[in-house]
Structure formats: structure tokens, C-alpha cells
Design a protein around this motif. Structure first.
Motif, PDB file in Angstrom:
ATOM      1  N   VAL A 104       0.850  -1.191   0.000  1.00 22.11           N
ATOM      2  CA  VAL A 104       0.000   0.000   0.000  1.00 22.11           C
ATOM      3  C   VAL A 104       0.884   1.239   0.000  1.00 22.11           C
ATOM      4  O   VAL A 104       2.061   1.182   0.387  1.00 22.11           O
ATOM      5  N   GLY A 105       0.349   2.361  -0.416  1.00 20.01           N
ATOM      6  CA  GLY A 105       1.096   3.611  -0.397  1.00 20.01           C
ATOM      7  C   GLY A 105       1.332   4.117   1.013  1.00 20.01           C
ATOM      8  O   GLY A 105       0.480   3.987   1.891  1.00 20.01           O
ATOM      9  N   GLN A 106       2.497   4.726   1.197  1.00 21.42           N
ATOM     10  CA  GLN A 106       2.878   5.249   2.507  1.00 21.42           C
ATOM     11  C   GLN A 106       1.880   6.295   3.019  1.00 21.42           C
ATOM     12  O   GLN A 106       1.652   6.409   4.225  1.00 21.42           O
ATOM     13  N   LYS A 107       1.262   7.047   2.092  1.00 22.90           N
ATOM     14  CA  LYS A 107       0.299   8.064   2.483  1.00 22.90           C
ATOM     15  C   LYS A 107      -1.120   7.711   2.036  1.00 22.90           C
ATOM     16  O   LYS A 107      -1.987   8.589   1.969  1.00 22.90           O
ATOM     17  N   ALA A 108      -1.366   6.453   1.748  1.00 27.02           N
ATOM     18  CA  ALA A 108      -2.703   6.013   1.349  1.00 27.02           C
ATOM     19  C   ALA A 108      -3.645   6.044   2.545  1.00 27.02           C
ATOM     20  O   ALA A 108      -3.244   5.792   3.690  1.00 27.02           O
ATOM     21  N   HIS A 109      -4.903   6.316   2.261  1.00 26.11           N
ATOM     22  CA  HIS A 109      -5.880   6.453   3.341  1.00 26.11           C
ATOM     23  C   HIS A 109      -6.017   5.162   4.131  1.00 26.11           C
ATOM     24  O   HIS A 109      -6.078   5.183   5.366  1.00 26.11           O
ATOM     25  N   ASN A 110      -6.069   4.018   3.441  1.00 22.91           N
ATOM     26  CA  ASN A 110      -6.318   2.762   4.171  1.00 22.91           C
ATOM     27  C   ASN A 110      -5.059   2.221   4.849  1.00 22.91           C
ATOM     28  O   ASN A 110      -5.092   1.137   5.424  1.00 22.91           O
ATOM     29  N   TYR A 111      -3.978   2.982   4.808  1.00 22.87           N
ATOM     30  CA  TYR A 111      -2.819   2.681   5.649  1.00 22.87           C
ATOM     31  C   TYR A 111      -2.660   3.728   6.749  1.00 22.87           C
ATOM     32  O   TYR A 111      -2.536   3.403   7.920  1.00 22.87           O
ATOM     33  N   LEU A 112      -2.700   5.003   6.364  1.00 22.90           N
ATOM     34  CA  LEU A 112      -2.306   6.080   7.270  1.00 22.90           C
ATOM     35  C   LEU A 112      -3.449   6.645   8.092  1.00 22.90           C
ATOM     36  O   LEU A 112      -3.241   7.089   9.224  1.00 22.90           O
ATOM     37  N   PHE A 113      -4.672   6.633   7.557  1.00 25.41           N
ATOM     38  CA  PHE A 113      -5.758   7.403   8.170  1.00 25.41           C
ATOM     39  C   PHE A 113      -6.932   6.547   8.646  1.00 25.41           C
ATOM     40  O   PHE A 113      -8.025   7.074   8.846  1.00 25.41           O
ATOM     41  N   GLU A 114      -6.726   5.246   8.802  1.00 23.57           N
ATOM     42  CA  GLU A 114      -7.848   4.405   9.226  1.00 23.57           C
ATOM     43  C   GLU A 114      -7.530   3.623  10.492  1.00 23.57           C
ATOM     44  O   GLU A 114      -7.972   2.487  10.684  1.00 23.57           O
TER      45      GLU A 114
END
Length: 350
Positions: free
Chosen positions: A78-88
Motif C-alpha cells: 500500500v502507499g505510505q500516504k494512502a488512506h487505508n494505511y495512514l488514516f484508518e
């Protein structure tokens, strides 16, 4: 207030509220809500998938997607700044024991496939099994190129991975590229569609995929507390959004582009690539950023101000609102310049 913090702040229109008030309802846990069933059928057709599942939030939709794709001890890239990694809130790791493998996105929002290949784990007892690649479209307002989506699809077939798209703003991507949604979604196994951002519904996201996948996802939805009863009232808001508010996203895109040009003309630095969709990122000097948010709020404008300031256009923001913003920003810069001159004079003359 002119609220530019996010397109999540949109409110249901009178026409949407009327549609909600007329919704046929039933118990969705029993599969008896006709409005929910119709929404899921229409969403499946729209995305070119076999089935769809209505969930209350985008975070829950992404969580259920990951739980359905991966077992305990498996991994998603997943991306380092992707929502389902960073913001969930780390939900996949905490609730699913699913390991994230984050990597940096390229400047255009894509995850470089050579980097993805380098972090896929070998079949070895020491490692989590890599099962899934997650991409985000749009990513910080950037539209993923069609040729990249095709390449990612072929890549995941070759590597034995599933491909999930966090499509919180995928309708913005489709509108920006001027293609049907299915042109984008033919290149993924599953996707989410958020209904409560630019589409203007008060709540809800859709998870789309194969019939068997959605059958399993429905169980996970129940397990994480997403079983809903007379949800047709919400489903009718979602149906109204999909039928009436997709093409109007062009207005948001046009407004963001207009704003980029107008702010640039008064000396505000617009970060590349500008406004591809409804998001604009601005580089603001530190001494301005410290005052910008409060100054604007006092004059009726809400924004997430900082050294990098994000502005999001949406259906509740008009061109005249943006004209007011530009006028205020010009006034703000003049006030900052006056402060600087006064400070300099005091330093010289005491």
C-alpha cells in the motif's frame, strides 16, 4: 461559512432529502430492503462487477475489503500516504492481524511496480504472505493514468496478487478522464466508491467485486458492526447521488482549476500538478501559514491551513465563493506585508 476543508462537508440537497423521504425500506440484514438491493445492483452494473455491498463508511468499506482479501498473518502492499494505511487507525492490523507493507508513491500518485515487486515476500516461513496490492484513485487529487491501471492489473496477474482500489474519489477520476467508471474498474478485482464526498450523500460507501467475494464481505461487514436495518433511506440518498451528482463533478474540477489560476495570479504558490480534479495544494510561507487559518475563519472561510494548504472544491462551494476567497487572500497578503513593514521599521528606529 465557505468550507474548503474537504468534500466530506457536503450536505444533502433538498431533492436528495425528498428522495430519502420516499424510500421503500425493509430489514437489510434479512436482505429485505428494496432500496438497498437496487442500489447494490446498480452499483455492480456501474462498476462492471458481479456484485456490490453497501456499507456505512469508507473506512469500514476498506477494512472489510482487506479482511476479505487477506487472512491473519498475510500482507497487503500500500502507499505510505494512502488512506487505508495512514488514516484508518490501523484497523487491518489491529482487527485483522494483516500486515501492511507501505511504499512511497511516485509524484503522479502511482505505486511504482518495480518497487512493488521488490517488496513482495518470498515463499518462506519467515515472512508474511503477500496477497494484495492496494492503490488509491484519486490520490491527493491526482488521477492515476489508464495505462498504469492496465500495467498494474497485468502485474498482479503475473505475481499472483489481488488488486484492490480505494476509490473514495474514483468518480472524480472517471469524470476527469471522460470515461465510464467501468473503463477504470476493469483493471481491478475489487474497489470502493465513497458516496459522502463530492457525490453529496450524507453517509455510505460501496464495495464492488465478484459475487463470491461480496458474499464473504457481507459476513465481515456484520462482524465489524455494519449490519444495518431500514437502510433504504440512506440507499436512496446514494442512488440519487449516483444518478444526479456524478457529471456535476466537472463543475468542482473547473472551479479548482479556476482557483489555481486566480491564486497563482496574486502570488500564491500552487504545487504541481495543479488541479487535476477537485483538490488544490498550495505552498504557504511559514509566517503566513501560522495566521492564515484563523484570519480566514474570522471572515467566514474554513480551510486546513498550513505550510502545505489543501483546498477542496465541492457542490456546496460556488464560483462566487471562490472569488470571495481570492479577494480575501489578496487582502490577507497585504496585511502580512504591512505587518512585516511595521516590524522592520521598529527594528530600525526602535
Amino acid at each position: 461559512m465557505i468550507d474548503l476543508r474537504s468534500d466530506t462537508v457536503t450536505r444533502p440537497s433538498d431533492a436528495m432529502r425528498l428522495a430519502m423521504s420516499r424510500a421503500e425500506v425493509g430489514d437489510d440484514v434479512y436482505g429485505d430492503d428494496p432500496s438497498v438491493n437496487l442500489l447494490e445492483q446498480e452499483a455492480a452494473e456501474l462498476s462492471g462487477k458481479e456484485a456490490a455491498l453497501f456499507l456505512p463508511t469508507g473506512t469500514q468499506a476498506n477494512l472489510v475489503a482487506l479482511l476479505t482479501h487477506c487472512q491473519r498473518g498475510e500482507e497487503y502492499i500500500v502507499g505510505q500516504k494512502a488512506h487505508n494505511y495512514l488514516f484508518e487507525a490501523g484497523g487491518a492490523a489491529v482487527l485483522g492481524s494483516i500486515q501492511p507493507q507501505p511504499i512511497d508513491a511516485a509524484a503522479d500518485g502511482t505505486l511504482p511496480l518495480d518497487v512493488v515487486a521488490s517488496v513482495i515476500k518470498p515463499d518462506d516461513v519467515h515472512f508474511a504472505r503477500t496477497k494484495l496490492l492496494c492503490i488509491e484513485n484519486t490520490h491527493n487529487g491526482k488521477v492515476l493514468p489508464l495505462d498504469y491501471l492496465q500495467q498494474a492489473w497485468v502485474f498482479t496477474r503475473e505475481k499472483g496478487l489481488a488488486l484492490h482500489v480505494d476509490g473514495a474519489r474514483i468518480m472524480n477520476a472517471a469524470v476527469a478522464l471522460n470515461v465510464p467508471l467501468s473503463t477504470l474498474t476493469q483493471y481491478c478485482d475489487t474497489l470502493t466508491i465513497c458516496l459522502s464526498k463530492g457525490l453529496g450523500a450524507p453517509i455510505g460507501s460501496l464495495l464492488c467485486g465478484s459475487a463470491e467475494y461480496i458474499k464473504q464481505a457481507r459476513r465481515w461487514r456484520k462482524m465489524v458492526g455494519g449490519g444495518m436495518r431500514q437502510a433504504g433511506i440512506l440507499a436512496e440518498a446514494a442512488r440519487y447521488a449516483l444518478l444526479n451528482n456524478v457529471e456535476r463533478l466537472r463543475e468542482d474540477h473547473d472551479n479548482a482549476q479556476w482557483l489555481a489560476n486566480a491564486l497563482s495570479a496574486i502570488g500564491v504558490e500552487v504545487m504541481a500538478p495543479g488541479a487535476q480534479t477537485n483538490m488544490l495544494f498550495l505552498k504557504v510561507p511559514a509566517h503566513e501559514a501560522a495566521q492564515l487559518g484563523g484570519w480566514m475563519k474570522e471572515r467566514g472561510v474554513l480551510m486546513s491551513a498550513g505550510p502545505v494548504t489543501r483546498i477542496v472544491t465541492h457542490l456546496d462551494v460556488s464560483r462566487s465563493d471562490l472569488e470571495k476567497l481570492v479577494s480575501l487572500w489578496k487582502e490577507f497578503k497585504q496585511s502580512i506585508n504591512t505587518q512585516s513593514s511595521t516590524t522592520a521599521s521598529k527594528a530600525i528606529y526602535g
